[in-house]
Scaffold this active site. Structure first.
Site, PDB file in Angstrom:
ATOM      1  N   HIS A 171       0.840  -1.200   0.000  1.00  0.00           N
ATOM      2  CA  HIS A 171       0.000   0.000   0.000  1.00  0.00           C
ATOM      3  C   HIS A 171       0.874   1.249   0.000  1.00  0.00           C
ATOM      4  O   HIS A 171       0.630   2.195  -0.761  1.00  0.00           O
ATOM      5  CB  HIS A 171      -0.902   0.013   1.244  1.00  0.00           C
ATOM      6  CG  HIS A 171      -2.210  -0.667   1.057  1.00  0.00           C
ATOM      7  ND1 HIS A 171      -2.329  -2.032   0.928  1.00  0.00           N
ATOM      8  CD2 HIS A 171      -3.485  -0.182   0.986  1.00  0.00           C
ATOM      9  CE1 HIS A 171      -3.600  -2.356   0.796  1.00  0.00           C
ATOM     10  NE2 HIS A 171      -4.326  -1.256   0.810  1.00  0.00           N
ATOM     11  N   HIS A 218       0.310  -3.590   9.119  1.00  0.00           N
ATOM     12  CA  HIS A 218       1.741  -3.442   8.892  1.00  0.00           C
ATOM     13  C   HIS A 218       2.411  -2.784  10.091  1.00  0.00           C
ATOM     14  O   HIS A 218       1.801  -1.952  10.782  1.00  0.00           O
ATOM     15  CB  HIS A 218       2.029  -2.598   7.644  1.00  0.00           C
ATOM     16  CG  HIS A 218       1.785  -3.317   6.367  1.00  0.00           C
ATOM     17  ND1 HIS A 218       2.629  -4.302   5.895  1.00  0.00           N
ATOM     18  CD2 HIS A 218       0.782  -3.204   5.457  1.00  0.00           C
ATOM     19  CE1 HIS A 218       2.156  -4.759   4.747  1.00  0.00           C
ATOM     20  NE2 HIS A 218       1.040  -4.110   4.463  1.00  0.00           N
TER      21      HIS A 218
END
Length: 401
Positions: A171, A218
């Protein structure tokens, strides 16, 4: 240095960021409805478990295992994932929206919208860089095999991708490549104030990066590495962008190279000992790039690229008629791409199921390499072709251009 890396990968650092943004982990319950209320009356939410059927332990994590453990309480068969409590809904929805900028729904709408309403040249640049960056990021994930932050203490809001590995954050890589490629490519095409464009690029990419920490998918290290890797790729490839454009549009071997190379990369994607969505997602990206690359070459040969004349052109003014035309192009374009996706996906799966003699009721067969790769590649190659060849011609035919 190792202490710093361990600190940046610490799941507690992610959990502290979540708590400061108003997202709190609440002890899981083995019974009860999907939504319950705590003692102080605040509504709690239980994390969605769709797409994750693995079993593991909260108390133990084998760092040497390639399989990533998941949550499991004392009642293994009936406990759901932990509940979470949201105290800042503004930040919650802001980060969820920012995170969606890295999902398929944005790629199939946002990138083509630039093609339909601004400049096909910019869309071509973005697709090329997005594909390169995402492929490198996805391969690095499955080669390095570093786990995502553990839960608890982290709240995980996107369990669908929890089976994937963590480093780097794709991302963060995609956001950095898209917004800064657009920033570097646009000055020769559109008149705008560069400082404002830089501010927008930094803001949007930062929001996407922070959203991956907020959603618990993350670590800070994953996001930082994703941003840095993407920045390095942009810096290294920038001097060759113009040369690649000429090859992609004018070389007679361009369509053959695009289709064969990207299909080869889809089939040779690194194998894992368990299923994750990374191979399918990567094949999707490579298929889109293949279709768009061939489509842009075809449009160049036909001599009708729909690119603006007299560059750089003034930035489009937002009047009621221009907004209406833009919305009309967007809606019809999305219908065309989504319709293409559904038709080709259905047909390709039916053909592959028949070829390999797989029962149509076997949903897990879609995970098999010989079915997943050709199905997704064919589907999204068709989507790319429709976007780059047919949609603008349809708009011109009905008077929307």
């Amino acid at each position: 240095m190792m202490e710093l890396l361990d600190y940046l990968q610490d799941p507690e650092l992610v959990a502290r960021f979540q708590r400061r943004c108003g997202l709190f982990l609440v002890e899981a319950s083995c019974r009860g409805p999907e939504r319950t209320r705590s003692q102080n009356g605040v509504q709690l939410h239980r994390e969605n478990t769709h797409g994750s059927e693995r079993r593991g332990s909260w108390d133990h994590q084998d760092k040497n295992s390639n399989h990533k453990p998941t949550l499991n309480g004392p009642c293994a068969n009936s406990c759901s994932r932990p509940q979470y409590e949201v105290k800042n809904w503004l930040l919650h929805f802001l980060f969820l929206f920012s995170s969606s900028l890295g999902h398929e729904v944005f790629y199939i709408t946002g990138l083509p919208c630039i093609h339909w309403n601004l400049d096909p040249f910019l869309c071509r640049r973005l697709v090329n860089m997005w594909t390169l960056v995402m492929y490198i990021g996805q391969v690095m994930k499955d080669v390095l095999r570093l786990p995502r932050p553990s839960s608890p203490p982290v709240v995980k809001l996107e369990p669908r991708v929890d089976a994937e590995y963590g480093l780097p954050s794709t991302h963060a890589m995609a956001a950095t490549s898209i917004f800064f490629t657009l920033l570097l490519s646009a000055p020769s095409r559109v008149q705008f104030q560069f400082e404002i464009g830089l501010l927008i690029a930094v803001t949007l990419s930062s929001l996407v990066c922070l959203s991956r920490i907020y959603t618990g998918m993350h670590s800070v290290l994953d996001v930082a590495c994703g941003f840095l890797i993407s920045a390095v790729i942009i810096l290294v490839t920038y001097p060759f962008w113009e040369s690649f454009d000429r090859f992609q549009l004018t070389n007679p071997f361009s369509p053959v190279v695009a289709l064969s190379l990207l299909l080869f990369l889809s089939y040779t994607y690194p194998e894992l000992d368990h299923y994750t969505t990374t191979r399918g997602d990567t094949t999707t990206i490579l298929g889109v790039c293949a279709g768009c690359s061939v489509g842009y070459w075809v449009s160049e040969q036909l001599g009708q690229t729909f690119e603006p004349q007299g560059l750089p052109v003034p930035f489009p003014t937002l009047t009621a008629p221009s907004v209406a035309l833009g919305v009309g192009r967007f809606l019809l374009g999305v219908v065309a791409l989504v319709g293409t996706r559904q038709i080709v996906k259905t047909l390709s799966l039916q053909m592959l199921y028949a070829w390999y003699r797989v029962p149509k009721t076997d949903k897990n067969a879609r995970r098999r390499k010989e079915i997943e790769v050709p199905s997704k590649f064919a589907t999204y190659t068709a989507v790319g072709l429709v976007n780059s060849i047919l949609v603008n011609r349809f708009f011109a035919f009905i008077g929307l251009l």
